[in-house]
Motif scaffolding. Structure first.
Motif, mmCIF file in Angstrom:
data_model
loop_
_atom_site.group_PDB
_atom_site.id
_atom_site.type_symbol
_atom_site.label_atom_id
_atom_site.label_comp_id
_atom_site.label_asym_id
_atom_site.label_seq_id
_atom_site.Cartn_x
_atom_site.Cartn_y
_atom_site.Cartn_z
ATOM 1 N N ARG A 138 -9.895 -0.055 -0.616
ATOM 2 C CA ARG A 138 -8.541 0.069 -0.074
ATOM 3 C C ARG A 138 -8.600 0.619 1.350
ATOM 4 N NH1 ARG A 138 -2.910 1.999 -1.529
ATOM 5 N NH2 ARG A 138 -2.609 3.577 0.029
ATOM 6 N N TYR A 193 -6.081 -2.038 11.156
ATOM 7 C CA TYR A 193 -5.708 -0.844 11.901
ATOM 8 C C TYR A 193 -6.573 -0.713 13.154
ATOM 9 C CZ TYR A 193 -2.839 3.342 11.758
ATOM 10 O OH TYR A 193 -1.865 4.254 11.997
ATOM 11 N N PHE A 213 0.799 -1.223 0.000
ATOM 12 C CA PHE A 213 0.000 0.000 0.000
ATOM 13 C C PHE A 213 0.831 1.271 0.000
ATOM 14 C CE2 PHE A 213 -4.539 -1.291 1.406
ATOM 15 C CZ PHE A 213 -4.521 -2.297 0.470
ATOM 16 N N GLY A 214 2.167 1.128 -0.036
ATOM 17 C CA GLY A 214 3.000 2.315 -0.077
ATOM 18 C C GLY A 214 2.825 3.120 1.193
ATOM 19 N N ALA A 215 2.868 4.433 1.059
ATOM 20 C CA ALA A 215 2.779 5.291 2.238
ATOM 21 C C ALA A 215 1.331 5.701 2.462
ATOM 22 C CB ALA A 215 3.658 6.518 2.044
ATOM 23 N N PHE A 216 0.647 5.047 3.402
ATOM 24 C CA PHE A 216 -0.685 5.516 3.761
ATOM 25 C C PHE A 216 -0.581 6.273 5.083
ATOM 26 C CE2 PHE A 216 -0.214 1.096 5.136
ATOM 27 C CZ PHE A 216 -0.528 1.166 6.481
ATOM 28 N N ARG A 217 -1.638 7.011 5.393
ATOM 29 C CA ARG A 217 -1.580 7.827 6.606
ATOM 30 C C ARG A 217 -1.476 6.900 7.826
ATOM 31 N NH1 ARG A 217 -6.455 11.467 6.702
ATOM 32 N NH2 ARG A 217 -5.992 11.582 4.493
ATOM 33 N N GLY A 218 -0.561 7.193 8.713
ATOM 34 C CA GLY A 218 -0.430 6.402 9.929
ATOM 35 C C GLY A 218 0.331 5.106 9.712
ATOM 36 N N ARG A 219 1.107 5.023 8.639
ATOM 37 C CA ARG A 219 1.827 3.788 8.347
ATOM 38 C C ARG A 219 2.856 3.460 9.420
ATOM 39 N NH1 ARG A 219 6.036 1.129 5.775
ATOM 40 N NH2 ARG A 219 5.301 -0.427 4.299
ATOM 41 N N LEU A 276 2.917 4.232 12.612
ATOM 42 C CA LEU A 276 2.265 3.717 13.820
ATOM 43 C C LEU A 276 1.824 2.280 13.592
ATOM 44 C CD1 LEU A 276 1.034 4.167 16.651
ATOM 45 C CD2 LEU A 276 -1.065 4.877 15.509
ATOM 46 N N PHE A 277 1.276 2.030 12.403
ATOM 47 C CA PHE A 277 0.786 0.687 12.108
ATOM 48 C C PHE A 277 1.932 -0.323 12.101
ATOM 49 C CE2 PHE A 277 -0.480 -2.775 9.277
ATOM 50 C CZ PHE A 277 -1.649 -3.153 9.907
#
Lengths: 375, 276, 333
Positions: free
Chosen positions: C44, C52, B88-94, B96-97
């Protein structure tokens, strides 16, 4: 009639790339590129690694979105259209054959996604396999095929949907030299038979020269030159293109005469005046370079008849000879220290070469041989 | 260059260190003596006693059911997590995840167990769910720590997979969800199976986290084993250990055999590749 | 994608139903594509949301709760701690007590337990490294066909129960156990060594149980190493031992760090091994936490111990994640 839609002002470009820039963070992979590609062309993007050619191809396929600029295919703006909705198919460098599917199912995959009726899928897949001569291998899995066969499956799979545009990423890169030559011609034949527009990415200039209707030479994200193979080879527009395609001798000099039908360049490096039968578009006194291909330089031991003119004739000493069988390459040192490369076909079978190391030789070339370059 | 034999010798010693205790355990499970150190004769009496121990059997059955549910849940969540990290590349909050997914790999179990118990207690106070501790809370806790292991397995498989396979499918008109189910999933299926087995084993084996989040009536096999060996040696445990070892060894041998056969067939096919 | 009138995706012709000006005719396929494309995007998002949300709920929030309860006061009741915030006479009353943490400092027991846990984990990690490195090296340099089966042998014990493997050592190490019998039989000792229920047994237990976690990352880096490097070093005149020290060892450093952290961090908080193999005087913090929680039922103090332990381990965990993240970023690129 020759196929040259790019010279026809009425022809509409089929693929139009308008001022496209692609940045990855701080790195600019493609920098303000504009290109027009016409229907039925076999168009090559030629460049070294990091020249941006693959990124440009991936933007056409829809795997990357341009940072700036727009791409039109058959008049439709491709912005925001995902790869699965584009009338474009791609043949991958790794072939990307689905390992868990048979050849047949690999080829049928694209048609299934479009909900094509089963009977039609069967006939179209069969036709395609026939075209690439793989009918007996329909039930095989990819690992049961040779490299050349895999390449043909990849080709069949990307052609079966009759895309408006076929993108090929180093299509012959994984094949050995002998197979590559043979496949080059097959690829051109198939392209002509189906009339699909091809855009090929390659780093192999020979491949690009053999197959393409036109070539775009790319360097550091820019397009250095666009033209037919002949134009690119015979009339490079920059030192980069001249040196990238084939080998070339470049002499530094200054313009003495600049006329519409000829130019005269005085070059201390060459040790003679260079007379070129085209306009330099430069003022007298300007600094420039003249590129001369090695095969256009003739090498003799006898003094040429027109040696007195002092134009396009110079002398030197043979330092290196490479015998390649069909031709020989000579490296000649001029009195200025400049090393010149000349090639000569080995027309007759000789036990002893007429020219040998440390021979003093004359080099001369015809007035049309040179090209004036400004950068 | 001559290769030194020293590492191979040390490997042999190390493997002996790893296997000797297990071998002894198995051997002494057949000993007709409680002392476990003096061999007095062959006997299956500890197996009889084990099979007569209804408490142990009930706990084993419960542990198997929990492990099954955990493995199924962890495989779904872990596969999605692996997909997010690998594709998924750079998603928001990566960041932390990524932190939250890899921390349970090393987090001491006492901390995880305590934290999860306090969550369940607080949630019950706040919203009345989950009511009390039991099988449900054990499964939720097990999924939480095993999904990280599944995610690592799936992610490393996805990283080594040729991304252009997925791109090719998309290029041929398949939407992302379809690409996942028709291309990605079949190709990473072996990794998903290993992930499932890993989650199953980890769940079956867990003592500490389970002890924190279990309630009355949800005593798992490791809890029983622990409380019985805490007070000293118990020959029935040797019998139990032998059964576990036998099951695992059979499973691995079977998997190894199937894999070897598959590899042989593939090798033969590859050597004949391209011929009609 | 161009912005769309949301009404276009409704099943009823938008213009007719709502009396809006008629929209440009769109084929059914266009509409379906438009909708699915939007769903594709949220698809997605949905994928991201699932794992999450799970981790936030079951991993992140629990730590906040531990933090909260570590500053509550123990009480007799269910659950056995006081509320932090209470309505008292129409006003908000905040009860924050650091008694849990206070106990950590007042009682030497905890400080000693922390230090001893770090010591035991450190020494055991070192033992794993010393035993595991040659094993990983031997597998990585074995003929390719034999690597898989050898690796399988390393992983195999991991599939059998952890408890059972610890239990196996109990029968080996006890006073009249196999080890003592063997040593006495050989005449090396005349009295049984007291190994079981001592720190030494804990070292052995941790080393034994965690050895595969050390070997696997070591193998992964050693296997990736280009073996022509060693040939090049030999060709340039380096003796094998020298090549190992100057080429192999530095290049396998990532594996050494990853393996050591995989052993060290969980070992610090280990509970099962010290309580089965250790003596009553073997202080380890995981065991103390367990006792506080299950025996004393002092949840706030147990939480305080957990928070303090976590504070010790935050550094190593971050380093571990840094190494773990390098692999992940390779995936993201």
């Amino acid at each position: 009639m020759k196929f040259e839609p790019w010279h026809d002002p009425a022809a509409k470009p089929y693929v139009q790339i308008e001022k496209v820039t692609k940045r990855f963070g701080d790195f600019t992979a493609v920098d303000n590129v504009s290109l027009s590609i016409y229907r039925g062309e076999f168009f090559s993007l030629l460049g070294g690694s990091g020249s941006g050619k693959t990124t440009l191809l991936r933007m056409l396929a829809g795997f990357e979105q341009p940072t700036e600029g727009r791409i039109f295919i058959d008049g439709v703006d491709m912005a925001g259209i995902p790869p699965y909705d584009r009338p474009v198919n791609m043949m991958f460098q790794s072939y990307a054959l689905f390992p868990h599917m048979t050849v047949e199912n690999n080829v049928a995959f694209g048609l299934r996604q479009d909900g094509v009726p089963k009977d039609e899928i069967r006939t179209r897949v069969a036709e395609m396999l026939e075209l690439v001569k793989l009918t007996p291998f329909a039930k095989r899995k990819p690992h049961q095929l040779s490299g050349g066969q895999r390449q043909r499956v990849a080709l069949a799979r990307s052609l079966v949907k009759k895309p408006k545009l076929l993108l090929l990423d180093e299509p012959l890169g994984a094949l050995d030299k002998r197979l590559r030559e043979q496949t080059q011609f097959e690829l051109v034949n198939i392209q002509e038979k189906l009339g699909v527009t091809f855009v090929v990415v390659t780093h192999d200039q020979e491949e690009a020269m053999t197959m393409s209707s036109r070539i775009a030479v790319m360097d550091h994200g820019h397009i250095a030159q666009v033209g037919t193979p002949t134009e690119i080879y015979e009339y490079p527009n920059s030192r980069f293109t001249a040196e990238f395609i084939g080998s070339v001798n470049v002499f530094e000099g200054n313009i003495v005469e600049s006329e519409p039908d000829h130019s005269l360049i005085r070059s201390a490096e060459a040790g003679c005046d260079l007379y070129v039968t085209h306009a330099a578009h430069l003022a007298a006194g300007s600094h420039c370079w003249v590129a001369i291909r090695p095969e256009k330089v003739s090498i003799t031991k006898e003094r040429p008849a027109d040696a007195d003119t002092g134009r396009n004739v110079t002398r030197g000493v043979v330092r290196e000879i490479a015998y390649l069988g069909d031709i020989s390459i000579y490296q000649i040192d001029l009195p200025s220290g400049k090393r010149v490369r000349a090639t000569a076909p080995n027309v007759t079978r000789r036990t002893e070469l007429p020219i040998t190391w440390d021979d003093e030789v004359w080099l001369c070339w015809r007035p049309f041989a040179g090209v004036v370059l400004t950068d | 260059m001559r290769k030194s034999r020293l590492p191979m010798v040390l490997l042999g010693v190390g493997l002996a260190f790893l296997y000797l205790p297990i071998v002894l355990l198995v051997v002494y499970s057949f000993n007709d003596n409680r002392s476990l150190t003096v061999w007095t004769g062959f006997s299956l009496r500890w197996y009889h006693e084990l099979l007569a121990d209804s408490q142990m059997l009930e706990a084993a059955w419960l542990s198997l059911r929990i492990a099954f549910a955990t493995a199924c849940g962890a495989v779904v969540l872990g596969t999605l997590a692996g997909l997010m990290l690998a594709r998924f590349g750079a998603f928001r909050g990566r960041a932390l995840f990524a932190g939250m997914i890899s921390a349970p790999l090393v987090m001491p179990e006492v901390i995880m167990g305590l934290a999860l118990l306090l969550l369940f207690v607080s949630a019950e106070q706040l919203v009345g769910w989950p009511a009390g501790r039991g099988v449900l809370t054990i499964i939720l806790a097990h999924i939480t720590f095993t999904m990280s292991f599944v995610a690592v397995v799936i992610q490393s498989r996805l990283v080594s997979m040729d991304v252009s396979l997925e791109e090719a499918a998309m290029d041929l008109g398949a939407r992302p969800a379809k690409v996942f189910f028709v291309i990605t999933l079949p190709i990473i299926a072996p990794a998903i199976v290993s992930g499932w087995l890993l989650a199953f084993t980890l769940s079956l084996d867990d003592l500490v986290i389970t002890s924190f989040v279990s309630g009355p009536g949800s005593t798992t096999l490791p809890m029983i084993v622990f409380s019985s060996i805490r007070l000293g040696l118990k020959p029935e445990i040797n019998a139990l250990a032998t059964i576990v070892v036998a099951v695992v060894a059979t499973g691995i041998a079977l998997a190894g055999f199937l894999e070897a056969r598959r590899a042989r067939i593939r090798e033969r096919e590859e050597s004949q590749a391209g011929r009609v | 994608m161009p912005a769309q009138d949301p009404s276009q995706s409704s099943p009823v012709p938008a213009g007719a139903a709502a009396g809006l000006p008629p929209v440009a005719p769109r084929t059914l396929k266009d509409r379906v594509l438009g909708v699915t494309r939007r769903l594709g995007l949220t698809g997605r998002g949905g994928v991201i949301l699932g794992p999450y949300a799970w981790l936030v709920l079951f991993f992140f929030i629990p730590f906040l709760i531990v933090l909260k309860i570590s500053v509550a006061e123990p009480a007799v009741g269910i659950p056995p701690f006081t509320k932090l915030v209470e309505w008292v006479d129409g006003g908000l009353d905040l009860h924050i007590r650091f008694s849990g943490f206070q106990a950590l400092f007042d009682d030497d027991l905890y400080l000693l337990a922390y230090l001893n846990s770090l010591k035991i984990a450190f020494v055991s990690t070192l033992c794993c490294l010393v035993i595991g490195y040659p094993m990983a090296y031997a597998i990585a340099t074995a003929p390719e066909k034999r690597r898989g089966p050898l690796l399988m042998l390393i992983i195999l014990p991991f599939w059998t129960s952890f408890l059972i493997r610890v239990y196996a050592w109990m029968s080996i190490l006890k006073d009249e156990g196999l080890l003592n019998n063997l040593l006495m039989g050989l005449g090396l000792i005349h009295e049984p060594l007291k190994i079981l229920y001592s720190d030494l047994a804990v070292y052995i237990g941790i080393t034994y149980s965690y050895l595969p976690f050390m070997i696997l990352p070591l193998y992964a880096t050693l296997e990736k190493m280009d073996h022509t490097l060693l040939e090049a070093a030999a060709d340039l005149g380096a003796r094998p031992w020298k090549s190992f020290l100057t080429i192999t060892l530095p290049l396998s450093l990532p594996g050494i760090v990853a393996g050591s952290l995989l052993v060290f961090i969980p070992a610090v908080g280990e509970f099962v091994i010290p309580s089965l193999l250790g003596g009553s005087d073997t202080l380890m913090i995981g065991r103390e936490l367990w006792n506080l929680f299950f025996n004393s039922r002092d949840w706030p103090s147990a939480s305080a111990v957990a928070i303090a332990l976590l504070a010790f381990l935050v550094g190593p965990i971050m380093i571990f994640q840094h190494f773990q993240g390098r692999d992940q970023d390779k995936g993201a690129a």
